[in-house]
Design an enzyme around this catalytic site. Structure first.
Site, PDB file in Angstrom:
ATOM      1  N   LYS A 114      11.895  65.229  24.253  1.00 15.74           N
ATOM      2  CA  LYS A 114      12.230  65.653  22.892  1.00 15.74           C
ATOM      3  C   LYS A 114      12.934  64.537  22.146  1.00 15.74           C
ATOM      4  O   LYS A 114      12.746  64.373  20.941  1.00 15.74           O
ATOM      5  CB  LYS A 114      13.135  66.888  22.945  1.00 15.74           C
ATOM      6  CG  LYS A 114      12.391  68.145  23.324  1.00 15.74           C
ATOM      7  CD  LYS A 114      13.149  69.359  22.827  1.00 15.74           C
ATOM      8  CE  LYS A 114      12.262  70.569  22.913  1.00 15.74           C
ATOM      9  NZ  LYS A 114      12.796  71.720  22.195  1.00 15.74           N
ATOM     10  N   VAL A 201      19.566  75.071  12.354  1.00 14.14           N
ATOM     11  CA  VAL A 201      19.096  75.406  11.009  1.00 14.14           C
ATOM     12  C   VAL A 201      19.326  76.903  10.802  1.00 14.14           C
ATOM     13  O   VAL A 201      18.790  77.719  11.548  1.00 14.14           O
ATOM     14  CB  VAL A 201      17.601  75.049  10.836  1.00 14.14           C
ATOM     15  CG1 VAL A 201      17.109  75.451   9.455  1.00 14.14           C
ATOM     16  CG2 VAL A 201      17.377  73.565  11.075  1.00 14.14           C
ATOM     17  N   HIS A 206      10.109  80.015  12.272  1.00 16.30           N
ATOM     18  CA  HIS A 206       9.456  79.130  13.199  1.00 16.30           C
ATOM     19  C   HIS A 206       7.982  79.111  12.826  1.00 16.30           C
ATOM     20  O   HIS A 206       7.279  80.095  13.000  1.00 16.30           O
ATOM     21  CB  HIS A 206       9.676  79.678  14.615  1.00 16.30           C
ATOM     22  CG  HIS A 206       9.299  78.727  15.677  1.00 16.30           C
ATOM     23  ND1 HIS A 206      10.153  78.310  16.645  1.00 16.30           N
ATOM     24  CD2 HIS A 206       8.132  78.106  15.903  1.00 16.30           C
ATOM     25  CE1 HIS A 206       9.536  77.464  17.438  1.00 16.30           C
ATOM     26  NE2 HIS A 206       8.304  77.335  17.014  1.00 16.30           N
ATOM     27  N   ASN A 288       3.669  70.601  21.127  1.00 20.65           N
ATOM     28  CA  ASN A 288       3.165  71.127  22.385  1.00 20.65           C
ATOM     29  C   ASN A 288       1.822  70.482  22.638  1.00 20.65           C
ATOM     30  O   ASN A 288       0.861  70.720  21.906  1.00 20.65           O
ATOM     31  CB  ASN A 288       3.047  72.645  22.324  1.00 20.65           C
ATOM     32  CG  ASN A 288       4.418  73.284  22.211  1.00 20.65           C
ATOM     33  OD1 ASN A 288       5.313  72.986  22.986  1.00 20.65           O
ATOM     34  ND2 ASN A 288       4.590  74.127  21.208  1.00 20.65           N
ATOM     35  N   ARG A 290      -0.751  70.792  24.402  1.00 20.28           N
ATOM     36  CA  ARG A 290      -1.539  71.689  25.246  1.00 20.28           C
ATOM     37  C   ARG A 290      -2.067  72.823  24.372  1.00 20.28           C
ATOM     38  O   ARG A 290      -1.717  72.924  23.200  1.00 20.28           O
ATOM     39  CB  ARG A 290      -0.643  72.288  26.330  1.00 20.28           C
ATOM     40  CG  ARG A 290       0.596  72.946  25.716  1.00 20.28           C
ATOM     41  CD  ARG A 290       1.372  73.773  26.703  1.00 20.28           C
ATOM     42  NE  ARG A 290       2.708  74.091  26.225  1.00 20.28           N
ATOM     43  CZ  ARG A 290       3.027  75.119  25.458  1.00 20.28           C
ATOM     44  NH1 ARG A 290       2.095  75.943  25.033  1.00 20.28           N
ATOM     45  NH2 ARG A 290       4.277  75.323  25.080  1.00 20.28           N
ATOM     46  N   VAL A 293       0.005  79.545  23.848  1.00 21.00           N
ATOM     47  CA  VAL A 293      -0.158  80.961  24.201  1.00 21.00           C
ATOM     48  C   VAL A 293      -0.863  81.709  23.066  1.00 21.00           C
ATOM     49  O   VAL A 293      -1.806  82.460  23.279  1.00 21.00           O
ATOM     50  CB  VAL A 293       1.206  81.629  24.488  1.00 21.00           C
ATOM     51  CG1 VAL A 293       1.043  83.113  24.782  1.00 21.00           C
ATOM     52  CG2 VAL A 293       1.932  80.937  25.625  1.00 21.00           C
ATOM     53  N   ARG A 336       2.698  89.968  22.408  1.00 20.55           N
ATOM     54  CA  ARG A 336       2.704  89.597  23.826  1.00 20.55           C
ATOM     55  C   ARG A 336       3.208  90.776  24.637  1.00 20.55           C
ATOM     56  O   ARG A 336       4.367  91.181  24.502  1.00 20.55           O
ATOM     57  CB  ARG A 336       3.610  88.404  24.065  1.00 20.55           C
ATOM     58  CG  ARG A 336       3.174  87.169  23.322  1.00 20.55           C
ATOM     59  CD  ARG A 336       3.983  86.001  23.812  1.00 20.55           C
ATOM     60  NE  ARG A 336       3.704  84.800  23.038  1.00 20.55           N
ATOM     61  CZ  ARG A 336       4.175  83.604  23.360  1.00 20.55           C
ATOM     62  NH1 ARG A 336       4.940  83.462  24.430  1.00 20.55           N
ATOM     63  NH2 ARG A 336       3.899  82.556  22.618  1.00 20.55           N
TER      64      ARG A 336
END
Lengths: 499, 165
Positions: A114, A201, A206, A288, A290, A293, A336
């Site tokens: 990061k 923040v 998000h 990410n 990849r 999800v 989810r």
């Protein structure tokens, strides 16, 4: 091309499905308790790779490479989690002559730390959350940052991601404990205890942007996803598009995401995660490297198959779309479904699934990883499936989700299904008024059991239970009769045989 | 057949009789004529006289009936009053003071020492389960009499962790 899927659960099933549609044979890998897991029974071949703990099975690079060699696999798809963002694994695949279905190890490395990612993005002109760009060497540096920037701050694992290994600190007396816990979690989840800090923040949303690139330098974005609703920094509901992003902002977010991905010569599917304040200022949070999800919400709205695109790109194929051809349509929501008890602050609820009724019908997609008779193990992430609903508008998608949740029944373990029913009815969710703290604020209400049945229904349930108890009591007396009838028939048979 | 339904700590008298092709159920001061069919192993369809239909997922463990309707679930205990009288006296006691693991997991850290005084809510240890660290807290005020586990131990759900006097 034969593809080994180095993962488990619903995502392994998702990848096998894409391979099957493309005519690629598949190899599953599994830990001891997963022998009868859905991804194993669904694949063409399956190879055991060790005992239950992930670090002795799903995280064992050597065993996965061996399994690929043994079965003659040509390519490895890592899914998400486990080794998906492990550059060493991507390199080991390359060294073993296997195609890694994902970005280059160099891109993973650049974004995997990061702190390094923050330095790179700053240099490329991508806005980052204010804070440290180097891991701290001691608690004193965290304390100094907190004193200088002012609380609240976030302490994060430098090697972290996916919302694990981070803590919000709002009070000075929590600082040391948060530092120690984050360090310990960072060591146990990511094998690297380094942490850093950034300013928190306030009231953030998000938002993340899906990008896809090929190995010929082409990059496109597929709009944003709204991933604000989280518990324990883990997303639980995602939407595409975000209800607060308009076309103008979408273009700006998309351009920023493409710039960020280009800065690390990215190819394959990837996601740029951003925080957005109430003033609609956005900051790069992490990339990410990849499949995500929540990739199905983007697939539903943008009419693409991201896993197939990954498979194509890994083989050197050109991106199948140009930016101007890509147009979003309608709205998709993903819930989810976790084996967790919403009434007990989402505590894990592993165990045997006795009965299951899966939702079906128009606009419903359920990325399922379990089945009735399956025991949800304690060793892994407790996600059972992802329920995705698509419709023309957000309001219609919410109603469709409510309908699908009503059909979706799992008995034997606690799940987050009742929580989602509650959420879909919540006026603030329906009005898209929420920030990342929204679900935590609902916990007291959830502890009371959010979906109270009316008196009529409770009475009906009690009446049914009483009838079933009555039937069971009656049945206890029945076998004697049946038994004697069988005996009588048997005796008659014997007599006849004797004649 | 006369039964007692225990729902949310309230006892309600229930009577079930066969009636026509179904049942007549008297529940407190209400009376329903219903039929109930089994649609597979767990699904039951309860139909009232006016045709109103409820689809229920039912599971019985002893006297406890777990029923799901729509997105909600209720638990109701159906008791045969004759059997109840026998059982009531046996249920006292228990193992007060022993803190147990609510779920299987791994012990990460012990936060207290033997002999230490604790208050209700004091963190006793950290249990990692399903990739989450959970703090297990003292349920009562007292003194830590014994700690049954050490860091690194893997424990089953229900395992004794700490004894508090």
């Amino acid at each position: 091309m034969k593809v080994l899927v180095a993962n488990r659960g619903e995502i392994a099933v998702r990848i096998i499905r894409a391979c099957r549609e493309l005519g690629y044979p598949t190899v599953a890998v599994y830990s001891e308790p997963d022998r009868a897991a859905l991804h194993v029974v669904y694949a063409d071949q399956a190879i055991p790779i060790g005992p239950a703990p992930s670090r002795e099975s799903y995280l064992r690079i050597d065993r996965i490479i061996d399994a690929a060699k043994t079965t003659g696999a040509d390519a490895v798809h890592p899914g998400y989690g486990f080794l998906a963002e492990n550059a060493e694994f991507a390199r080991a695949c390359r060294d073993a002559g296997l195609l890694f279905i994902g970005p280059s190890p160099e891109s993973i490395d650049a974004m995997g730390s990061k702190t390094e990612a923050r330095q790179r993005m700053k240099a490329a002109g991508v806005p980052v959350v204010p804070g440290l760009t180097e891991a701290v060497k001691s608690f004193d540096e965290i304390a100094a940052f907190a004193a200088q920037a002012g609380l609240p701050i976030m302490i994060k694992a430098a090697a972290g991601g996916g919302g694990k290994g981070m803590r919000l600190v709002t009070r000075e007396d929590e600082l040391r404990q948060a530092y120690e816990r984050t360090t310990s979690e960072a060591a146990s989840f990511f094998g690297n205890p380094a942490v850093y800090a950034e300013k928190f923040v306030e009231s953030p949303r998000h938002i993340e942007v899906q990008i896809v690139g090929d190995q010929h330098g082409n990059l496109v974005h597929l709009g944003e996803r709204e991933c604000t609703l989280q518990r324990r920094h883990q997303k639980v509901v995602e939407e595409c598009p975000s209800p607060v992003v308009d076309e103008e902002l979408r273009q700006r977010l998309g351009a920023m995401a493409v710039k960020a991905a280009a800065a690390v010569s990215y190819y394959s599917a990837g996601t740029i995660e951003c925080l957005m304040g109430p003033d609609r200022q956005f900051y790069f949070l992490e990339m990410n490297t990849r499949l995500q999800v929540e990739h199905p919400v983007t697939e539903m709205v943008w009419g693409v198959d991201l896993v197939k695109a990954q498979l194509l790109i890994a083989q050197g194929g050109k991106l199948p779309w140009r930016q101007e051809q890509l147009k979003p349509s309608g709205h998709a929501i993903e819930c989810r479904i976790y084996a967790e008890d919403p009434a007990r602050k989402f505590a894990p609820s592993p165990g045997l699934i006795r009965y299951m009724n899966l939702p079906q019908g128009p606009g419903v997609r359920n990325e399922n990883g379990v089945y009735p008779g399956y025991t949800v193990p304690v060793f892994y992430d407790p996600m059972l499936s992802k329920l995705v609903c698509h419709s023309s508008t957000r309001a219609d998608a919410i109603e469709r989700m409510k309908r699908a949740l009503m059909e979706y029944r799992i008995q034997g373990i606690e799940t987050t299904i009742p929580f989602f029913t509650f959420l879909m009815n919540h006026p603030d969710f329906r009005a898209a008024r929420f920030d990342t703290g929204f679900i935590d604020g609902l916990l007291p209400q959830l502890a009371l059991g959010p979906n109270r049945l009316d008196r009529e229904r409770v009475d009906a349930a009690i009446a049914a239970a009483a009838i079933l108890a009555f039937e069971d009591a009656e049945r206890v007396q029945l076998p004697a009769d049946q038994d004697s009838q069988w005996k009588r028939a048997g005796r008659e048979e014997a007599v006849r045989g004797g004649l | 057949m006369k039964l007692i339904a225990r729902y949310e700590d309230t006892d309600i008298a229930v009577e079930v009789e066969r009636h026509a092709d179904g049942y007549r159920v008297t529940l407190g001061d209400r009376c329903f004529s219903v039929d109930l069919v089994h649609a597979g192993r767990y699904v039951r369809s309860l139909r009232l006289e006016d045709g109103t239909q409820y689809s229920l997922v039912h599971n019985r463990i002893g006297n406890m009936h777990e029923i799901m309707m729509g997105g909600s679930r209720i638990e109701v205990e159906i008791i045969d009053p004759l059997a109840l009288r026998r059982k009531s006296r046996e249920d006292a006691g228990g193992e007060g003071g022993v803190v147990k693991a609510l779920m299987p997991g791994r012990i990460v850290r012990i936060l207290v020492e033997s002999g230490q005084a604790v208050e209700k809510g004091t963190g006793l240890l950290i249990l990692e389960a399903m990739k989450m660290e959970n703090e297990i807290q003292a349920p009562v005020d007292g003194t830590v009499a014994e700690i049954f586990v050490k860091p690194g131990d893997t424990v089953e759900g229900g395992a004794a962790l700490v004894h508090i006097d």
